[in-house]
Design a protein around this motif. Structure first.
Motif, PDB file in Angstrom:
ATOM      1  N   PRO A   5    -142.814 -15.024 -40.755  1.00  0.00           N
ATOM      2  CA  PRO A   5    -141.908 -13.876 -40.739  1.00  0.00           C
ATOM      3  C   PRO A   5    -141.669 -13.382 -42.163  1.00  0.00           C
ATOM      4  N   SER A   6    -141.200 -12.166 -42.282  1.00  0.00           N
ATOM      5  CA  SER A   6    -141.057 -11.562 -43.607  1.00  0.00           C
ATOM      6  C   SER A   6    -139.973 -12.233 -44.456  1.00  0.00           C
ATOM      7  N   ASN A   7    -139.050 -12.986 -43.840  1.00  0.00           N
ATOM      8  CA  ASN A   7    -137.973 -13.599 -44.619  1.00  0.00           C
ATOM      9  C   ASN A   7    -138.277 -15.040 -45.015  1.00  0.00           C
ATOM     10  N   GLN A   8    -139.487 -15.521 -44.793  1.00  0.00           N
ATOM     11  CA  GLN A   8    -139.848 -16.877 -45.179  1.00  0.00           C
ATOM     12  C   GLN A   8    -141.039 -16.850 -46.117  1.00  0.00           C
ATOM     13  N   LEU A   9    -141.021 -17.752 -47.069  1.00  0.00           N
ATOM     14  CA  LEU A   9    -142.084 -17.784 -48.064  1.00  0.00           C
ATOM     15  C   LEU A   9    -143.148 -18.818 -47.766  1.00  0.00           C
ATOM     16  N   GLY A  10    -142.886 -19.730 -46.862  1.00  0.00           N
ATOM     17  CA  GLY A  10    -143.845 -20.787 -46.588  1.00  0.00           C
ATOM     18  C   GLY A  10    -143.633 -21.975 -47.512  1.00  0.00           C
ATOM     19  N   GLU A  11    -144.397 -23.028 -47.291  1.00  0.00           N
ATOM     20  CA  GLU A  11    -144.293 -24.226 -48.125  1.00  0.00           C
ATOM     21  C   GLU A  11    -145.080 -24.013 -49.406  1.00  0.00           C
ATOM     22  N   ASN A  12    -144.429 -23.487 -50.404  1.00  0.00           N
ATOM     23  CA  ASN A  12    -145.083 -23.278 -51.686  1.00  0.00           C
ATOM     24  C   ASN A  12    -144.042 -23.290 -52.795  1.00  0.00           C
ATOM     25  N   TRP A  13    -144.501 -23.006 -53.993  1.00  0.00           N
ATOM     26  CA  TRP A  13    -143.607 -23.070 -55.148  1.00  0.00           C
ATOM     27  C   TRP A  13    -142.582 -21.954 -55.153  1.00  0.00           C
ATOM     28  N   ALA A  14    -142.853 -20.852 -54.482  1.00  0.00           N
ATOM     29  CA  ALA A  14    -141.892 -19.750 -54.458  1.00  0.00           C
ATOM     30  C   ALA A  14    -140.609 -20.153 -53.726  1.00  0.00           C
ATOM     31  N   ARG A  15    -140.745 -20.889 -52.644  1.00  0.00           N
ATOM     32  CA  ARG A  15    -139.570 -21.361 -51.916  1.00  0.00           C
ATOM     33  C   ARG A  15    -138.788 -22.354 -52.770  1.00  0.00           C
ATOM     34  N   PHE A  16    -139.496 -23.267 -53.406  1.00  0.00           N
ATOM     35  CA  PHE A  16    -138.873 -24.234 -54.305  1.00  0.00           C
ATOM     36  C   PHE A  16    -138.115 -23.508 -55.410  1.00  0.00           C
ATOM     37  N   ASN A  69    -133.097 -28.985 -50.135  1.00  0.00           N
ATOM     38  CA  ASN A  69    -133.145 -27.649 -49.546  1.00  0.00           C
ATOM     39  C   ASN A  69    -134.493 -26.955 -49.633  1.00  0.00           C
ATOM     40  N   ALA A  70    -135.500 -27.555 -50.225  1.00  0.00           N
ATOM     41  CA  ALA A  70    -136.778 -26.866 -50.402  1.00  0.00           C
ATOM     42  C   ALA A  70    -137.498 -26.609 -49.089  1.00  0.00           C
ATOM     43  N   ASN A  71    -137.154 -27.325 -48.041  1.00  0.00           N
ATOM     44  CA  ASN A  71    -137.819 -27.094 -46.761  1.00  0.00           C
ATOM     45  C   ASN A  71    -137.116 -26.027 -45.922  1.00  0.00           C
ATOM     46  N   LEU A  72    -135.984 -25.517 -46.393  1.00  0.00           N
ATOM     47  CA  LEU A  72    -135.259 -24.486 -45.665  1.00  0.00           C
ATOM     48  C   LEU A  72    -135.883 -23.123 -45.923  1.00  0.00           C
ATOM     49  N   PRO A  73    -135.746 -22.196 -44.981  1.00  0.00           N
ATOM     50  CA  PRO A  73    -136.281 -20.853 -45.218  1.00  0.00           C
ATOM     51  C   PRO A  73    -135.487 -20.140 -46.307  1.00  0.00           C
ATOM     52  N   VAL A  74    -136.081 -19.125 -46.876  1.00  0.00           N
ATOM     53  CA  VAL A  74    -135.417 -18.352 -47.918  1.00  0.00           C
ATOM     54  C   VAL A  74    -134.701 -17.180 -47.261  1.00  0.00           C
ATOM     55  N   THR A  75    -133.501 -17.442 -46.820  1.00  0.00           N
ATOM     56  CA  THR A  75    -132.623 -16.412 -46.265  1.00  0.00           C
ATOM     57  C   THR A  75    -131.350 -16.426 -47.082  1.00  0.00           C
TER      58      THR A  75
END
Length: 99
Positions: A5-16, A69-75
């Motif tokens: 979805p557009s509000n999630q970055l996936g498991e990568n460095w951007a989410r971290f 929190n790195a596994n949480l979506p970026v909302t």
């Protein structure tokens, strides 16, 4: 393969990085609010940290938040949780005099 979805970055460095920045913001907010509140009439003997100590301690302490929190979506809700956790870590370090 389903796209994210557009509000999630996936498991990568951007989410971290997003959660780390939010946590650093919460940490520095706790340290800087007393300075902002006393700005009109500063206390004579107030000691505030140097900018590089503040950034370094915020960055290191925020690594604890990112581990959880790195596994949480970026909302907005999850980033507020990271900022609140950074704020709480700063309060704990101030209570025990670690920084």
């Amino acid at each position: 393969m389903n796209p994210l979805p557009s509000n999630q970055l996936g498991e990568n460095w951007a989410r971290f990085l997003a959660h780390w920045i939010a946590s650093c913001f919460g940490f520095m907010l706790n340290r800087l609010l007393p300075l902002v509140l006393e700005w009109p009439a500063p206390a004579e003997h107030a000691i505030f940290p140097r900018w590089w100590v503040l950034l370094g301690s915020a960055g290191l302490a925020s690594l604890v938040t990112v581990v959880f929190n790195a596994n949480l979506p970026v909302t907005s809700r999850e980033l507020m949780k990271s900022a609140a956790m950074g704020f709480a870590i700063s309060a704990i370090t101030q209570m025990f005099g670690l920084i």
